[in-house]
Design an enzyme around this catalytic site. Structure first.
Site, PDB file in Angstrom:
ATOM      1  N   LYS A 230      -5.086  -9.185  -6.350  1.00 12.77           N
ATOM      2  CA  LYS A 230      -6.308  -9.345  -5.560  1.00 12.77           C
ATOM      3  C   LYS A 230      -7.372  -8.342  -6.020  1.00 12.77           C
ATOM      4  O   LYS A 230      -7.030  -7.201  -6.343  1.00 12.77           O
ATOM      5  CB  LYS A 230      -5.917  -9.073  -4.102  1.00 12.77           C
ATOM      6  CG  LYS A 230      -7.003  -9.079  -3.079  1.00 12.77           C
ATOM      7  CD  LYS A 230      -6.388  -8.850  -1.695  1.00 12.77           C
ATOM      8  CE  LYS A 230      -6.408  -7.396  -1.276  1.00 12.77           C
ATOM      9  NZ  LYS A 230      -7.474  -7.005  -0.382  1.00 12.77           N
TER      10      LYS A 230
ATOM     11  N   LYS B 203       0.817  -1.219   0.000  1.00 13.97           N
ATOM     12  CA  LYS B 203       0.000   0.000   0.000  1.00 13.97           C
ATOM     13  C   LYS B 203       0.846   1.262   0.000  1.00 13.97           C
ATOM     14  O   LYS B 203       0.447   2.280  -0.558  1.00 13.97           O
ATOM     15  CB  LYS B 203      -0.969  -0.008   1.193  1.00 13.97           C
ATOM     16  CG  LYS B 203      -2.064  -1.043   1.009  1.00 13.97           C
ATOM     17  CD  LYS B 203      -3.268  -0.799   1.890  1.00 13.97           C
ATOM     18  CE  LYS B 203      -4.380  -1.761   1.499  1.00 13.97           C
ATOM     19  NZ  LYS B 203      -5.538  -1.714   2.354  1.00 13.97           N
TER      20      LYS B 203
ATOM     21  N   LYS C 260     -10.578  -2.675  -3.430  1.00 18.05           N
ATOM     22  CA  LYS C 260     -11.347  -1.429  -3.485  1.00 18.05           C
ATOM     23  C   LYS C 260     -10.524  -0.315  -4.108  1.00 18.05           C
ATOM     24  O   LYS C 260     -11.066   0.591  -4.738  1.00 18.05           O
ATOM     25  CB  LYS C 260     -11.710  -0.965  -2.068  1.00 18.05           C
ATOM     26  CG  LYS C 260     -12.519  -1.930  -1.245  1.00 18.05           C
ATOM     27  CD  LYS C 260     -13.067  -1.187  -0.025  1.00 18.05           C
ATOM     28  CE  LYS C 260     -13.462  -2.122   1.084  1.00 18.05           C
ATOM     29  NZ  LYS C 260     -12.383  -2.380   2.047  1.00 18.05           N
TER      30      LYS C 260
HETATM   31  N1  AQP Z   1     -10.109  -9.973  -2.963  1.00 12.31           N
HETATM   32  C1  AQP Z   1     -10.524 -10.481  -1.813  1.00 12.31           C
HETATM   33  N2  AQP Z   1     -10.892 -11.777  -1.725  1.00 12.31           N
HETATM   34  C2  AQP Z   1     -11.320 -12.302  -0.548  1.00 12.31           C
HETATM   35  N3  AQP Z   1     -11.425 -11.575   0.597  1.00 12.31           N
HETATM   36  C3  AQP Z   1     -11.076 -10.280   0.535  1.00 12.31           C
HETATM   37  N4  AQP Z   1     -11.063  -9.299   1.456  1.00 12.31           N
HETATM   38  C4  AQP Z   1     -10.618  -8.156   0.898  1.00 12.31           C
HETATM   39  N5  AQP Z   1     -10.333  -8.348  -0.387  1.00 12.31           N
HETATM   40  C5  AQP Z   1     -10.610  -9.665  -0.658  1.00 12.31           C
HETATM   41  C6  AQP Z   1     -11.490  -9.494   2.827  1.00 12.31           C
HETATM   42  O1  AQP Z   1     -12.520  -8.539   3.095  1.00 12.31           O
HETATM   43  C7  AQP Z   1     -12.433  -8.145   4.466  1.00 12.31           C
HETATM   44  C8  AQP Z   1     -12.467  -6.660   4.557  1.00 12.31           C
HETATM   45  O2  AQP Z   1     -11.371  -6.121   3.859  1.00 12.31           O
HETATM   46  P1  AQP Z   1     -10.881  -4.646   4.166  1.00 12.31           P
HETATM   47  O3  AQP Z   1     -12.012  -3.721   4.106  1.00 12.31           O
HETATM   48  O4  AQP Z   1     -10.097  -4.649   5.423  1.00 12.31           O
HETATM   49  O5  AQP Z   1      -9.953  -4.312   2.970  1.00 12.31           O
HETATM   50  P2  AQP Z   1      -8.625  -4.956   2.434  1.00 12.31           P
HETATM   51  O6  AQP Z   1      -8.379  -6.311   2.985  1.00 12.31           O
HETATM   52  O7  AQP Z   1      -7.514  -3.984   2.622  1.00 12.31           O
HETATM   53  O8  AQP Z   1      -8.909  -5.171   0.922  1.00 12.31           O
HETATM   54  P3  AQP Z   1      -9.743  -4.297  -0.077  1.00 12.31           P
HETATM   55  O9  AQP Z   1     -11.173  -4.375   0.308  1.00 12.31           O
HETATM   56  O10 AQP Z   1      -9.492  -4.722  -1.454  1.00 12.31           O
HETATM   57  O11 AQP Z   1      -9.210  -2.845   0.112  1.00 12.31           O
HETATM   58  P4  AQP Z   1      -7.854  -2.193  -0.437  1.00 12.31           P
HETATM   59  O12 AQP Z   1      -8.048  -1.871  -1.877  1.00 12.31           O
HETATM   60  O13 AQP Z   1      -7.740  -0.952   0.376  1.00 12.31           O
HETATM   61  O14 AQP Z   1      -6.727  -3.175  -0.216  1.00 12.31           O
HETATM   62  C9  AQP Z   1     -11.161  -8.766   5.049  1.00 12.31           C
HETATM   63  O15 AQP Z   1     -11.501  -9.912   5.795  1.00 12.31           O
HETATM   64  C10 AQP Z   1     -10.385  -9.140   3.825  1.00 12.31           C
HETATM   65  O16 AQP Z   1      -9.555 -10.276   4.079  1.00 12.31           O
END
Ligand code: AQP
Length: 333
Positions: free
Chosen positions: A195, A112, A198
């Protein structure tokens, strides 16, 4: 005693990965565990810049998604993190327990922060300490997450163990990750090695929980694939990340496994598979999305759920935090 804690960041663009990898699993867990806390982790969200007016809407949206997916606010605690000050207070103590070397190993920070890590916020670096505090403020024992959070949970275990060792008491439980289902890591629709996320600037890379039926079908139609037909067994997907991702999404939505999907579609090309996947995705997601839209419009109700959840969360966390403060040696009124 078993207690579930998990969270989602209100950073916008809630997607199919968040739903299949996290929220949908929580709906199942509420029937197995009596004591579940599901948190909209807004303190985590501001580790990268959030427009204030978007953040407040995104907090409501994530809470709405949880309820629309089937998490019952009467049986579980649904709340947003910033309404419970124990998270930030315990996180500070954990900043003093965790070692710099531990945080230096966190791959999510490296991803990140990118190349210019000097410009990343201190909060982004200390993110895993706050995550440990989120769980341990409630003495959470089980944390359902996607694969990407595994390393952070290992750090939460290290923090709990070091705290217990330093203060001479088995005070915090050693947290167990719950990583299960066929969709623990949903990948981008544009690149099977990344992955679904968001923060990906390409909207076509993900299915947003707010996409309508046409949008979902269009994104699946455009999803990157290869030119081979689908194999009839899962090992035939090795080295085909995009194909494997689409089959995995189908399996998760249909509540089956990869071989179950390949038993039906093996030998067929994406011309046949993609429309079937689009129909399934729309059929499974649209009831959740319809309910989510209704809840997003009912801000009074959503805010009342979050307020009530925060009261319940505070009732659990405050005595635990008081005990921590005593162990640390703080003088309290
Ligand atoms: N691609 C994914 N596949 C399966 N699980 C996922 N999670 C996130 N992306 C995937 C799971 O969703 C929960 C909440 O995630 P978060 O809001 O903490 O965000 P994150 O893990 O940082 O991933 P995002 O949503 O894609 O955001 P960004 O773009 O900011 O990295 C967690 O349980 C996560 O494991």
């Amino acid at each position: 005693m078993k207690r579930i804690f998990s969270g989602v960041q209100p950073t916008g663009n809630l997607h199919l990965g968040n739903y299949l990898g996290a929220i949908r699993n929580w709906v199942r867990l509420q029937d197995e565990f009596d004591d579940c806390l599901f948190c909209v982790v807004d303190l985590h969200a501001i580790t990268v810049w959030q427009e204030p007016k978007d953040l407040v809407a995104n907090i409501r949206e994530v809470a709405a998604a949880m309820m629309a997916a089937g998490i019952d606010p009467a049986r579980n605690v649904i709340f947003n993190q910033s309404q419970v000050s124990a998270h930030a207070e315990l996180a500070w103590i954990f900043n003093c327990v965790a070692r710099l070397g531990w945080l230096d190993r966190m791959t999510q920070f490296k991803e990140k922060a990118g190349k210019d890590k000097e410009r990343a916020s201190v909060g982004l670096y200390a993110y895993p300490n706050l995550m440990a505090a989120d769980i341990l403020a409630y003495k959470g024992t089980h944390v359902p997450v996607g694969e990407d959070q595994k390393q952070h949970l290992e750090l939460a275990r290290d923090i709990a163990q070091k705290f217990n060792h330093d203060y001479g008491q088995e005070f915090f439980p050693v947290v167990e990750p719950l990583i299960f289902g066929t969709a623990t890591r949903v990948m981008s629709l544009r690149d099977g090695w990344s992955k679904m996320s968001k923060s990906d600037p390409a909207d076509n890379s993900r299915i947003n929980m707010t996409d309508d039926a046409d949008g979902i079908a269009r994104k699946i139609k455009k999803a990157k694939t290869d030119s081979e037909p689908l194999p009839s067994e899962a090992p035939g997907l090795n080295g085909r990340p995009e194909a494997s991702n689409l089959v995995g999404i189908y399996a998760a939505l249909a509540d089956t496994d990869m071989d179950g999907v390949l038993g039906e579609f093996g030998g067929q090309g994406f011309g046949a598979f993609k429309p079937a996947l689009a129909d399934l995705a729309v059929a499974k997601l649209s009831p959740v999305q319809d309910q989510m839209r209704r809840l997003i419009d009912d801000t009074t109700y959503v805010e009342s759920v979050l307020r009530c959840g925060a009261e319940k969360a505070n009732d659990i966390a405050t005595p635990i935090l008081r005990e921590v403060q005593d162990l640390v040696g703080f003088l309290r009124p």
